[in-house]
Write a protein that holds these residues in place. Structure first.
Motif, PDB file in Angstrom:
ATOM      1  N   VAL A  41       0.859  -1.173   0.000  1.00 20.75           N
ATOM      2  CA  VAL A  41       0.000   0.000   0.000  1.00 20.75           C
ATOM      3  C   VAL A  41       0.901   1.231   0.000  1.00 20.75           C
ATOM      4  N   LEU A  42       0.610   2.175  -0.894  1.00 20.86           N
ATOM      5  CA  LEU A  42       1.291   3.465  -0.925  1.00 20.86           C
ATOM      6  C   LEU A  42       0.245   4.550  -0.753  1.00 20.86           C
ATOM      7  N   GLU A  43       0.501   5.506   0.147  1.00 25.21           N
ATOM      8  CA  GLU A  43      -0.425   6.621   0.314  1.00 25.21           C
ATOM      9  C   GLU A  43       0.308   7.823   0.880  1.00 25.21           C
ATOM     10  N   PHE A  44      -0.195   8.996   0.579  1.00 31.02           N
ATOM     11  CA  PHE A  44       0.391  10.214   1.110  1.00 31.02           C
ATOM     12  C   PHE A  44       0.067  10.338   2.591  1.00 31.02           C
ATOM     13  N   VAL A  45       0.974  10.955   3.339  1.00 31.45           N
ATOM     14  CA  VAL A  45       0.783  11.148   4.773  1.00 31.45           C
ATOM     15  C   VAL A  45       0.757  12.645   5.066  1.00 31.45           C
ATOM     16  N   ASP A  46      -0.305  13.075   5.733  1.00 34.04           N
ATOM     17  CA  ASP A  46      -0.400  14.464   6.173  1.00 34.04           C
ATOM     18  C   ASP A  46      -0.109  14.592   7.664  1.00 34.04           C
ATOM     19  N   THR A  47      -0.379  13.525   8.415  1.00 33.57           N
ATOM     20  CA  THR A  47      -0.154  13.521   9.857  1.00 33.57           C
ATOM     21  C   THR A  47       0.437  12.178  10.261  1.00 33.57           C
ATOM     22  N   LEU A  48       1.494  12.212  11.061  1.00 32.71           N
ATOM     23  CA  LEU A  48       2.129  10.979  11.535  1.00 32.71           C
ATOM     24  C   LEU A  48       1.311  10.338  12.645  1.00 32.71           C
ATOM     25  N   ASN A  49       1.322   9.014  12.680  1.00 32.49           N
ATOM     26  CA  ASN A  49       0.699   8.256  13.766  1.00 32.49           C
ATOM     27  C   ASN A  49       1.751   7.920  14.813  1.00 32.49           C
ATOM     28  N   ASP A  50       1.297   7.557  16.001  1.00 31.46           N
ATOM     29  CA  ASP A  50       2.218   7.270  17.100  1.00 31.46           C
ATOM     30  C   ASP A  50       3.165   6.114  16.808  1.00 31.46           C
ATOM     31  N   ASP A  51       2.704   5.108  16.072  1.00 31.20           N
ATOM     32  CA  ASP A  51       3.539   3.928  15.818  1.00 31.20           C
ATOM     33  C   ASP A  51       4.325   4.009  14.511  1.00 31.20           C
ATOM     34  N   ASP A  52       4.338   5.163  13.865  1.00 32.44           N
ATOM     35  CA  ASP A  52       5.049   5.311  12.596  1.00 32.44           C
ATOM     36  C   ASP A  52       6.561   5.363  12.777  1.00 32.44           C
ATOM     37  N   GLN A  53       7.268   4.696  11.874  1.00 33.12           N
ATOM     38  CA  GLN A  53       8.715   4.805  11.765  1.00 33.12           C
ATOM     39  C   GLN A  53       8.980   5.667  10.540  1.00 33.12           C
ATOM     40  N   VAL A  54       9.880   6.641  10.662  1.00 31.11           N
ATOM     41  CA  VAL A  54      10.173   7.550   9.563  1.00 31.11           C
ATOM     42  C   VAL A  54      11.601   7.311   9.088  1.00 31.11           C
ATOM     43  N   PHE A  55      11.733   7.078   7.788  1.00 26.16           N
ATOM     44  CA  PHE A  55      13.042   6.883   7.157  1.00 26.16           C
ATOM     45  C   PHE A  55      13.243   8.018   6.159  1.00 26.16           C
ATOM     46  N   GLU A  56      14.300   8.782   6.345  1.00 33.53           N
ATOM     47  CA  GLU A  56      14.561   9.930   5.477  1.00 33.53           C
ATOM     48  C   GLU A  56      15.665   9.603   4.484  1.00 33.53           C
ATOM     49  N   LEU A  60      13.393  13.319   1.543  1.00 35.57           N
ATOM     50  CA  LEU A  60      12.036  12.767   1.494  1.00 35.57           C
ATOM     51  C   LEU A  60      11.844  11.832   2.670  1.00 35.57           C
ATOM     52  N   LYS A  61      10.596  11.694   3.092  1.00 38.37           N
ATOM     53  CA  LYS A  61      10.280  10.808   4.207  1.00 38.37           C
ATOM     54  C   LYS A  61       9.445   9.627   3.721  1.00 38.37           C
ATOM     55  N   LEU A  62       9.938   8.423   4.010  1.00 36.34           N
ATOM     56  CA  LEU A  62       9.163   7.204   3.837  1.00 36.34           C
ATOM     57  C   LEU A  62       8.664   6.820   5.218  1.00 36.34           C
ATOM     58  N   ILE A  63       7.377   6.594   5.347  1.00 32.72           N
ATOM     59  CA  ILE A  63       6.752   6.357   6.642  1.00 32.72           C
ATOM     60  C   ILE A  63       6.156   4.957   6.641  1.00 32.72           C
ATOM     61  N   VAL A  64       6.474   4.201   7.687  1.00 35.67           N
ATOM     62  CA  VAL A  64       6.011   2.815   7.790  1.00 35.67           C
ATOM     63  C   VAL A  64       5.435   2.602   9.184  1.00 35.67           C
ATOM     64  N   ASP A  65       4.247   2.015   9.265  1.00 30.90           N
ATOM     65  CA  ASP A  65       3.689   1.675  10.571  1.00 30.90           C
ATOM     66  C   ASP A  65       4.403   0.447  11.118  1.00 30.90           C
ATOM     67  N   GLY A  66       4.400   0.315  12.434  1.00 32.32           N
ATOM     68  CA  GLY A  66       5.129  -0.759  13.094  1.00 32.32           C
ATOM     69  C   GLY A  66       4.746  -2.153  12.640  1.00 32.32           C
ATOM     70  N   LYS A  67       3.474  -2.390  12.363  1.00 34.69           N
ATOM     71  CA  LYS A  67       3.023  -3.719  11.932  1.00 34.69           C
ATOM     72  C   LYS A  67       3.548  -4.071  10.546  1.00 34.69           C
ATOM     73  N   SER A  68       3.580  -3.100   9.642  1.00 36.09           N
ATOM     74  CA  SER A  68       4.047  -3.356   8.281  1.00 36.09           C
ATOM     75  C   SER A  68       5.552  -3.540   8.215  1.00 36.09           C
ATOM     76  N   LEU A  69       6.279  -2.858   9.089  1.00 30.68           N
ATOM     77  CA  LEU A  69       7.745  -2.889   9.025  1.00 30.68           C
ATOM     78  C   LEU A  69       8.289  -4.305   9.150  1.00 30.68           C
TER      79      LEU A  69
END
Length: 107
Positions: A41-56, A60-69
């Motif tokens: 799944v690819l989608e734009f992020v406007d607001t980060l969630n608490d469990d998000d991991q951010v890779f720069e 640019l920022k790639l954002i992945v939730d903890g379950k998907s990582l």
């Protein structure tokens, strides 16, 4: 744990974000679906969630939730053009198999 992207993917993501005019970055994740069990799944992020991991990378920022990582750790996102077709490609070292149509995978 990390994910990355090629130069081609970074250019495409940057273009999408600029055209959109807003957004923190691009979320890369998985959902349960298809004959093999998981799909990207690819989608734009406007607001980060608490469990998000951010890779720069490349500003640019790639954002992945903890379950998907767990399923996509080590994945490299690429953008490829083959003839008339173009799109994002996931080079995921964790994949054990894919369905025949290529829409879903298993780890």
């Amino acid at each position: 744990m990390a994910i990355s992207m090629t130069t081609a993917a970074a250019e495409r993501v940057r273009s999408f974000l600029q055209n959109r005019g807003k957004g923190v970055g691009l979320r890369v994740g998985v959902k349960t679906t298809g004959c093999s069990g998981l799909a990207y799944v690819l989608e734009f992020v406007d607001t980060l969630n608490d469990d998000d991991q951010v890779f720069e990378q490349d500003d640019l920022k790639l954002i992945v939730d903890g379950k998907s990582l767990v399923y996509i750790d080590g994945t490299q996102l690429d953008f490829v053009k083959e003839g008339l077709n173009e799109g994002f490609q996931f080079n995921n070292p964790n994949v054990n198999g894919e369905c025949g149509c290529g829409e879903s995978f298993t780890v």
